[in-house]
Design a protein around this motif. Structure first.
Motif, PDB file in Angstrom:
ATOM      1  N   UNK A 105      16.195  97.320  41.277  1.00 51.17           N
ATOM      2  CA  UNK A 105      16.913  96.767  40.123  1.00 51.17           C
ATOM      3  C   UNK A 105      18.406  96.612  40.375  1.00 51.17           C
ATOM      4  N   UNK A 106      18.915  97.280  41.400  1.00 53.49           N
ATOM      5  CA  UNK A 106      20.368  97.226  41.562  1.00 53.49           C
ATOM      6  C   UNK A 106      20.758  97.480  43.012  1.00 53.49           C
ATOM      7  N   UNK A 107      21.741  96.719  43.484  1.00 58.63           N
ATOM      8  CA  UNK A 107      22.282  96.964  44.818  1.00 58.63           C
ATOM      9  C   UNK A 107      22.337  95.709  45.663  1.00 58.63           C
ATOM     10  N   UNK A 108      22.676  95.890  46.938  1.00 53.73           N
ATOM     11  CA  UNK A 108      22.871  94.757  47.843  1.00 53.73           C
ATOM     12  C   UNK A 108      21.567  93.978  48.015  1.00 53.73           C
ATOM     13  N   UNK A 109      21.697  92.662  48.119  1.00 49.78           N
ATOM     14  CA  UNK A 109      20.557  91.794  48.408  1.00 49.78           C
ATOM     15  C   UNK A 109      20.711  91.257  49.821  1.00 49.78           C
ATOM     16  N   UNK A 110      19.615  91.198  50.531  1.00 49.57           N
ATOM     17  CA  UNK A 110      19.649  90.604  51.861  1.00 49.57           C
ATOM     18  C   UNK A 110      19.473  89.096  51.738  1.00 49.57           C
ATOM     19  N   UNK A 111      20.061  88.367  52.684  1.00 48.11           N
ATOM     20  CA  UNK A 111      19.889  86.919  52.691  1.00 48.11           C
ATOM     21  C   UNK A 111      18.589  86.586  53.433  1.00 48.11           C
ATOM     22  N   UNK A 112      18.131  87.551  54.249  1.00 48.21           N
ATOM     23  CA  UNK A 112      16.822  87.427  54.899  1.00 48.21           C
ATOM     24  C   UNK A 112      15.918  88.463  54.241  1.00 48.21           C
ATOM     25  N   UNK A 115      15.811  94.045  55.249  1.00 48.36           N
ATOM     26  CA  UNK A 115      15.747  94.918  56.405  1.00 48.36           C
ATOM     27  C   UNK A 115      15.101  94.312  57.641  1.00 48.36           C
ATOM     28  N   UNK A 116      14.651  93.051  57.561  1.00 48.03           N
ATOM     29  CA  UNK A 116      14.001  92.445  58.726  1.00 48.03           C
ATOM     30  C   UNK A 116      14.970  91.521  59.447  1.00 48.03           C
ATOM     31  N   UNK A 117      16.220  91.513  59.023  1.00 48.68           N
ATOM     32  CA  UNK A 117      17.200  90.599  59.574  1.00 48.68           C
ATOM     33  C   UNK A 117      17.874  91.234  60.781  1.00 48.68           C
ATOM     34  N   UNK A 118      18.124  90.434  61.807  1.00 47.50           N
ATOM     35  CA  UNK A 118      18.660  90.995  63.053  1.00 47.50           C
ATOM     36  C   UNK A 118      20.152  90.747  63.233  1.00 47.50           C
ATOM     37  N   UNK A 119      20.799  90.122  62.220  1.00 47.33           N
ATOM     38  CA  UNK A 119      22.227  89.801  62.368  1.00 47.33           C
ATOM     39  C   UNK A 119      23.041  91.028  62.757  1.00 47.33           C
ATOM     40  N   UNK A 120      22.838  92.114  62.029  1.00 48.10           N
ATOM     41  CA  UNK A 120      23.660  93.299  62.256  1.00 48.10           C
ATOM     42  C   UNK A 120      23.380  93.902  63.631  1.00 48.10           C
ATOM     43  N   UNK A 121      22.115  93.921  64.047  1.00 42.06           N
ATOM     44  CA  UNK A 121      21.780  94.447  65.377  1.00 42.06           C
ATOM     45  C   UNK A 121      22.486  93.643  66.453  1.00 42.06           C
ATOM     46  N   UNK A 122      22.448  92.313  66.301  1.00 46.49           N
ATOM     47  CA  UNK A 122      23.009  91.436  67.336  1.00 46.49           C
ATOM     48  C   UNK A 122      24.537  91.496  67.328  1.00 46.49           C
ATOM     49  N   UNK A 123      25.132  91.479  66.156  1.00 44.56           N
ATOM     50  CA  UNK A 123      26.590  91.321  66.091  1.00 44.56           C
ATOM     51  C   UNK A 123      27.358  92.632  66.149  1.00 44.56           C
ATOM     52  N   UNK A 124      26.723  93.731  65.779  1.00 41.72           N
ATOM     53  CA  UNK A 124      27.480  94.985  65.783  1.00 41.72           C
ATOM     54  C   UNK A 124      26.703  96.137  66.410  1.00 41.72           C
ATOM     55  N   UNK A 125      25.483  95.858  66.875  1.00 44.08           N
ATOM     56  CA  UNK A 125      24.691  96.926  67.485  1.00 44.08           C
ATOM     57  C   UNK A 125      24.194  97.930  66.459  1.00 44.08           C
ATOM     58  N   UNK A 126      24.281  97.580  65.176  1.00 47.21           N
ATOM     59  CA  UNK A 126      23.827  98.518  64.132  1.00 47.21           C
ATOM     60  C   UNK A 126      22.583  97.947  63.455  1.00 47.21           C
ATOM     61  N   UNK A 127      21.398  98.472  63.787  1.00 49.65           N
ATOM     62  CA  UNK A 127      20.159  97.881  63.268  1.00 49.65           C
ATOM     63  C   UNK A 127      19.978  98.082  61.759  1.00 49.65           C
ATOM     64  N   UNK A 128      19.805  97.002  61.049  1.00 46.71           N
ATOM     65  CA  UNK A 128      19.611  97.074  59.599  1.00 46.71           C
ATOM     66  C   UNK A 128      18.331  97.817  59.270  1.00 46.71           C
ATOM     67  N   UNK A 129      17.287  97.580  60.046  1.00 47.04           N
ATOM     68  CA  UNK A 129      15.999  98.222  59.786  1.00 47.04           C
ATOM     69  C   UNK A 129      16.088  99.745  59.890  1.00 47.04           C
ATOM     70  N   UNK A 130      17.118 100.227  60.617  1.00 46.69           N
ATOM     71  CA  UNK A 130      17.257 101.674  60.752  1.00 46.69           C
ATOM     72  C   UNK A 130      18.380 102.198  59.857  1.00 46.69           C
ATOM     73  N   UNK A 131      18.706 101.417  58.817  1.00 48.93           N
ATOM     74  CA  UNK A 131      19.631 101.905  57.795  1.00 48.93           C
ATOM     75  C   UNK A 131      21.098 101.812  58.144  1.00 48.93           C
ATOM     76  N   UNK A 132      21.449 101.030  59.179  1.00 45.52           N
ATOM     77  CA  UNK A 132      22.846 101.019  59.615  1.00 45.52           C
ATOM     78  C   UNK A 132      23.511  99.662  59.460  1.00 45.52           C
TER      79      UNK A 132
END
Ligand code: SF4
Length: 309
Positions: A105-112, A115-132
């Protein structure tokens, strides 16, 4: 309090031994349920702690009743539907499935898909799927022609730049009656990378609203003071997301700034016998700043900083 443990990463085979050791280590801890997305992790939890209740994470992206029924048959106690499920879809799942249903009901929305989006893993080495997740979908983007590396052509939607992936945050507070009527069992407030002040402020608003609605559904109105409270915490503008269909232009932000009207300055850590309180200071407080005190109930006290002992 009930405590749920999130184990909703999608591990690689090389990560499974570490996962098993982790699950064995936490096996004696009596958490109320594990929140899981990956079928292999579900199987491993069943081997290590067969009695453990399992909730399906939003990262399993359950958007329809057939899929929900599948998970119910696997013994899943509660299904957290994908944030992309509209109200009509929530009702359709409720009609066919008896497992508990939970919606964000509340909080950040993903554009993908969550948690299945790889942008953060690729661009900052912080995997979204692992909470980072580092939230690169909120960043400003430019256009580069392949043979001219380093030449950035601005792509401006307006004078502020271009924020093509930049969703507003979800806020379904005004729609609580419809959600309750849809038959969901649990409302979820996102806490990923959020501090205690954010979580406390948002949870107490929804708790109050829900209690008020349940006490008197016919007389219930969404109190503007609750929405004002939600404006105080850091957020990116609010949207009802996919609840009533596809989001449109107005559901994106066109800058990378966070909105918030208040700063978190401290937490009461102890109340002494004489009534004074020990406050752990977390931010600057200047003379004559106005300080608000909040607690679990919706009573907020306001005072000038100079009047504090
Ligand atoms: S980068 Fe954005 S879309 Fe991707 S996981 Fe993070 S918040 Fe979601």
């Amino acid at each position: 309090m009930r405590v749920f443990l999130t184990v909703n990463a999608y591990p690689g085979s090389d990560e499974l031994p570490a996962l098993r050791s982790y699950l064995e280590e936490i096996a004696p801890i009596p958490v109320d349920a594990c929140i899981v997305a990956d079928p292999g992790v579900i199987a491993m939890i069943r081997e290590v702690s067969p009695e453990r209740e399992i909730h399906l994470s939003t990262q399993a992206n359950t958007t329809n009743w057939q899929s929900a029924l599948f998970w119910q048959r696997q013994g899943i106690k509660r299904i957290n539907l994908a944030r992309e499920t509209p109200l009509s879809g929530i009702r359709a799942v409720r009609d066919k499935v008896s497992a508990e249903l939970e919606v964000f009901v509340h909080g950040a929305l993903c554009i993908a898909y969550s948690g299945r989006c790889l942008l953060s893993s690729v661009m900052s080495g912080r995997p979204a799927n692992k909470g980072e997740c580092a939230h690169p979908c909120r960043w400003e983007y430019a256009l580069v022609e392949q043979t001219r590396p380093g030449q950035y052509f601005p792509i401006a939607e307006d004078g502020g730049g271009s924020f093509i992936f930049n969703s507003k945050d979800l806020c379904l507070l005004p729609h609580l009656p419809e959600l309750v009527a849809s038959g969901v069992d649990s409302l979820k407030i996102e806490g990923r990378m959020k501090g205690s002040y954010y979580v406390a402020s948002v949870v107490r608003v929804y708790r109050t609203a829900l209690d008020r609605y349940c006490a008197d559904p016919a007389g219930y109105r969404c109190d503007p003071a609750w929405l004002e409270e939600l404006e105080k915490v850091s957020h990116r503008g609010y949207t009802s997301g996919f609840l009533f269909g596809q989001p449109g232009e107005g559901d994106q932000e066109y800058h990378s700034r966070y909105r918030r009207s208040h700063q978190f300055v401290g937490m009461v850590e102890e109340v002494l016998a004489d009534g004074r309180a020990v406050v752990g200071v977390r931010n600057r407080m200047l003379d004559n700043d106005t300080v608000e005190l909040i607690g679990p109930a919706m009573k907020t006290a306001t005072m000038a900083n100079s009047s504090m002992p």
